[in-house]
Design an enzyme around this catalytic site. Structure first.
Site, PDB file in Angstrom:
ATOM      1  N   HIS A  62       1.982   8.380  85.044  1.00 46.46           N
ATOM      2  CA  HIS A  62       3.159   7.644  84.797  1.00 46.46           C
ATOM      3  C   HIS A  62       2.371   6.275  85.564  1.00 46.46           C
ATOM      4  O   HIS A  62       2.198   5.921  86.538  1.00 46.46           O
ATOM      5  CB  HIS A  62       4.623   8.068  84.431  1.00 46.46           C
ATOM      6  CG  HIS A  62       4.731   7.899  86.545  1.00 46.46           C
ATOM      7  ND1 HIS A  62       5.219   7.048  86.237  1.00 46.46           N
ATOM      8  CD2 HIS A  62       4.828   8.839  86.701  1.00 46.46           C
ATOM      9  CE1 HIS A  62       5.969   7.485  87.748  1.00 46.46           C
ATOM     10  NE2 HIS A  62       5.546   8.271  88.263  1.00 46.46           N
ATOM     11  N   ASP A 118       3.255   6.332  94.698  1.00 50.99           N
ATOM     12  CA  ASP A 118       3.823   6.736  93.401  1.00 50.99           C
ATOM     13  C   ASP A 118       4.389   5.546  91.892  1.00 50.99           C
ATOM     14  O   ASP A 118       5.064   4.907  92.537  1.00 50.99           O
ATOM     15  CB  ASP A 118       5.363   7.562  94.126  1.00 50.99           C
ATOM     16  CG  ASP A 118       6.309   7.827  92.615  1.00 50.99           C
ATOM     17  OD1 ASP A 118       5.603   8.393  91.674  1.00 50.99           O
ATOM     18  OD2 ASP A 118       7.376   7.813  92.685  1.00 50.99           O
ATOM     19  N   GLU A 174       8.446   6.709  83.898  1.00 45.25           N
ATOM     20  CA  GLU A 174       9.338   7.807  83.969  1.00 45.25           C
ATOM     21  C   GLU A 174      10.573   7.694  84.931  1.00 45.25           C
ATOM     22  O   GLU A 174      10.591   8.480  85.378  1.00 45.25           O
ATOM     23  CB  GLU A 174       8.008   8.432  84.765  1.00 45.25           C
ATOM     24  CG  GLU A 174       8.134  10.146  85.395  1.00 45.25           C
ATOM     25  CD  GLU A 174       8.481   9.747  86.731  1.00 45.25           C
ATOM     26  OE1 GLU A 174       8.662  11.067  87.050  1.00 45.25           O
ATOM     27  OE2 GLU A 174       8.479   8.742  87.298  1.00 45.25           O
ATOM     28  N   ASP A 193       1.623  13.223  88.962  1.00 42.81           N
ATOM     29  CA  ASP A 193       1.675  12.419  89.161  1.00 42.81           C
ATOM     30  C   ASP A 193       1.376  10.905  90.183  1.00 42.81           C
ATOM     31  O   ASP A 193       1.004  10.331  90.468  1.00 42.81           O
ATOM     32  CB  ASP A 193       3.475  12.858  89.315  1.00 42.81           C
ATOM     33  CG  ASP A 193       4.711  11.316  89.414  1.00 42.81           C
ATOM     34  OD1 ASP A 193       4.521  10.404  89.839  1.00 42.81           O
ATOM     35  OD2 ASP A 193       5.902  11.425  89.083  1.00 42.81           O
ATOM     36  N   HIS A 210       9.668   5.579  97.118  1.00 46.50           N
ATOM     37  CA  HIS A 210      10.678   4.075  96.342  1.00 46.50           C
ATOM     38  C   HIS A 210      10.897   3.095  97.105  1.00 46.50           C
ATOM     39  O   HIS A 210      11.278   3.484  96.812  1.00 46.50           O
ATOM     40  CB  HIS A 210      11.581   5.710  95.761  1.00 46.50           C
ATOM     41  CG  HIS A 210      11.277   6.719  94.281  1.00 46.50           C
ATOM     42  ND1 HIS A 210      12.553   7.104  94.139  1.00 46.50           N
ATOM     43  CD2 HIS A 210      10.155   6.868  93.850  1.00 46.50           C
ATOM     44  CE1 HIS A 210      11.505   7.770  93.341  1.00 46.50           C
ATOM     45  NE2 HIS A 210      10.322   7.422  93.366  1.00 46.50           N
TER      46      HIS A 210
END
Length: 702
Positions: free
Chosen positions: A347, A357, A394, A423, A507
């Site tokens: 993604h 990520d 995603e 990923d 994140h």
């Protein structure tokens, strides 16, 4: 054999724009010129020697600097799904594929995503002072394009209440609080992310215990304690408004207030908190003392769990809205079996810059596309069709991949050979792989061909063995990346892999290019290793005349699962149906392995031999579908796989047989006989699924 086979591009329904049509024609003209003036031989990639040569060419064209340049371009801006920068990233990937001369496709869907509008957080202390807690990393503002700290699909809400610390927020943790006489009802609960409990489950358990709001934090390394772990707090996969079907233009959509939609979202608000702010709050809590079993992972000086005396003033307002998301594909059409698809996917969308990520994976995927284009210019044409997939949204629940799988379920169910997912390609040192078991042997063989990025003169396989003393391949029961719709809904054999177990900037806005070059992979050698393994796996799956599946690994795994289950259950439940089914599956696996070996040794290319290989490959490919059940799991019908899917009990000891795990969980809340009967029924369901897979391997109905 002489019939016309369907075109793989029937999987893609989006119409190209006039500009795209012009660019496509231009690319075709350029390719036509080179084809006419630079003629290459076109040897069959199914020939073992020819295939070996192409694989060596693929590995030899790796360049660290090229992968680094891709990652740099991808991470110049934050690109949250559904925003203009995210669409720019889709255009970048599309332009890359087209520039390589690859057949480039796209598919868009209209999906319900979630964004913050306003939020504030302040802590009020017993001495009358207060602190306003920032909700983004230092040095960032709206002008940076980085979204503030929030949880996607959190409801709007506010709370002015005392803080209680609930450790990881598991049922066991709330029982520990109850034993201390601590009641979290009417409080703001502070939870430390850890274990396997998803964010949404942590919020849901706080809600069940009467909390008004939840703050989630992740322990951060020094230097990154100001980071906020953004994330998802809803359940399920795909667009919430189109559960089980694709959110294409004109599709049926549930109302956002429909009970089927609302049950996917928590009922109390939540937000992420930085480790720095969490430590400040923890240091001010009084009340009951921290349980001894929690102390090891807490900072020194933390005395109590609350409630209070610190009071939190919490406000969050967000919105859910339907936006367009975009998947991008490159299709390399197979010469001999164009209606069989090998899929590679990653993604693009990120909570912020996404250097780890997901764009470490995207950079590797772009490099694989580049190297495949070089192979094509050397005369390579795969036996089977390869589809390179770049997914969107995603981070909002595997939305892009799920919508595409749901739209193309019939074609994928009959034609998809395997899906290989990456990923976060690089989080740190050490290779980690998850797969459906029939792919174990292929993974082992491929890792023997790729240089280890961290050990001079060693292969990935040798370092892997030295670190683990065995090849430790995990399974695909989690709902945490784009393999989920392929395995758990469509029954497609799959692999997921990455370097590094975890990373401290997950994140957060610190997940940027600078972190990668300073900490994650300064020389981009791990990126090259992942791309090498990923690309070689696909080459084998696309070019081997007999699919490189070995179901004897599956037999061993099922036997192990039965033994684990036996140790958890008492004698009131019979495992005899499971034992018998596994024996039947083992017999079929041995027979098909012998047949595959005989056909690999056959040198003839007669039509009869080709037909036999085709028939065997279909059985190997379709066996995984046997583990699906059309009714799905009870209460969670989207999950069809009865061996690999998440349990509704996220604290379950069973990471397999999800229906059985659910029944064991439910049995704790029902009468003995009723609960045991439910467990027995789920064991029968798994046994029937294994028998279906065995029947598919045999290819016989009598």
């Amino acid at each position: 054999m002489g019939q016309r086979l369907p075109n793989p591009t029937t999987l893609f329904t989006s119409k190209p724009s006039a500009a795209c049509t012009f660019l496509s024609l231009l690319v075709i003209c350029i390719l036509g010129f080179y084809t006419l003036h630079y003629v290459h031989p076109a040897p069959s990639s199914s020939n073992p020697q020819t295939a070996l040569r192409f694989r060596r060419i693929f590995l030899s064209h790796a360049t660290n600097a090229t992968v680094a340049s891709y990652l740099r371009a991808l991470t110049l801006h934050s690109h949250l799904a559904g925003t203009p920068p995210s669409l720019d990233t889709a255009h970048f990937v599309r332009a890359h594929f087209m520039g390589l001369g690859l057949d480039t496709r796209s598919a868009h869907y209209n999906s319900l995503l979630s964004y913050p509008l306003r939020s504030s957080l302040s802590a009020h202390f017993s001495n009358g002072s207060h602190v306003d807690i920032p909700l983004t990393e230092p040095g960032l503002s709206a002008e940076n394009g980085v979204v503030g700290a929030y949880h996607a699909y959190s409801p709007s809400g506010s709370a002015h209440a005392k803080v209680v610390f609930a450790n990881h927020g598991t049922d066991e943790d709330y029982r520990a609080l109850a034993e201390l006489g601590v009641n979290v009802s009417g409080c703001v609960v502070l939870v430390k992310r850890g274990g396997d409990l998803p964010r949404g489950e942590a919020v849901g358990k706080a809600e069940q215990n009467g909390a008004l709001a939840v703050l989630l934090y992740t322990e951060g390394d020094d230097g990154f304690k100001k980071g906020f772990e953004r994330g998802l707090v809803r359940s399920g996969a795909g667009d919430p408004l189109t559960p089980g079907w694709a959110g294409v233009d004109g599709a049926e959509r549930l109302d956002p207030e429909d009970l089927e939609v609302l049950k996917r979202f928590p009922k109390i608000p939540s937000m992420p908190l930085s480790a720095e702010a969490a430590e400040l709050l923890l240091a001010t809590l009084g009340g009951s003392p921290v349980p001894n079993q929690w102390r090891a992972s807490l900072p020194a000086g933390v005395r109590g769990v609350g409630p209070g005396p610190t009071v939190m003033n919490f406000t969050y307002q967000g919105e859910k809205k339907v936006v367009a998301i975009h998947n991008v594909f490159a299709v390399i059409r197979g010469a001999e079996e164009p209606d069989r698809y090998v899929l590679l996917g990653n993604h693009r969308d990120a909570w912020t810059y996404g250097a780890v990520d997901p764009n470490s994976g995207t950079a590797a995927l772009l490099d694989i596309a580049r190297r495949y284009a070089l192979l094509m210019r050397s005369g390579w044409i795969p036996r089977r069709t390869i589809i390179i997939c770049s997914w969107d949204a995603e981070e909002f629940g595997m939305v892009g991949s799920t919508e595409w799988v749901e739209q193309n379920l019939a074609n994928l169910g009959s034609k998809a050979v395997a899906y290989i997912n990456v990923d976060c390609a690089v989080q740190g040192p050490g290779l980690f792989v998850r797969a459906t078991p029939q792919l174990d042997n292929l993974i082992v063989e491929v890792t023997k061909k790729v240089k280890d990025p961290d050990s001079e003169g060693a292969t990935v396989y040798e370092t892997w063995m030295a670190a683990n003393r065995s090849i430790d391949i995990q399974r695909l029961s989690a709902l945490d990346s784009d393999f989920a719709p392929f395995v758990q809904h469509a029954g497609v054999p799959s692999i997921d892999m990455y370097y590094g177990r975890d990373f401290p900037v997950y994140h957060t806005a610190f997940d940027a290019y600078d972190w990668m070059v300073n900490f994650g992979d300064p020389l981009f050698q791990r990126h090259v290793a992942v791309a090498g393994i990923w690309g070689l796996l696909a080459l084998h799956l696309a070019d081997d005349s007999i699919l490189p599946f070995n179901f004897l690994s599956y037999v061993d795994q099922l036997k192990h699962y039965k033994d684990v289950l036996s140790s958890l259950l008492d004698g009131s439940v019979s495992l005899h149906p499971l034992t018998t089914a596994i024996q039947e599956f083992a017999y079929a696996a041995k027979e098909v392995e012998h047949e595959a070996q005989r056909l690999r040794d056959v040198q003839s290319t007669s039509e009869l031999v080709l037909l036999k290989k085709r028939a065997l490959n279909d059985r190997l490919m379709l066996a995984e579908r046997g583990f699906l059940d059309s009714d799905g799991l009870e209460g969670r019908h989207w999950f069809k796989h009865l061996v690999f899917a998440p349990s509704s009990d996220h604290e379950s000891e069973l990471l397999f047989f999800p229906g059985v795990a659910d029944a064991i969980f439910q049995a704790k809340r029902t009468s003995g006989m009723e609960g045991q009967a439910k467990i027995q029924h789920e064991i029968w369901r798994v046994a029937r699924a294994i028998q279906r897979a065995a029947s598919s391997l045999r290819g016989e109905i009598f």
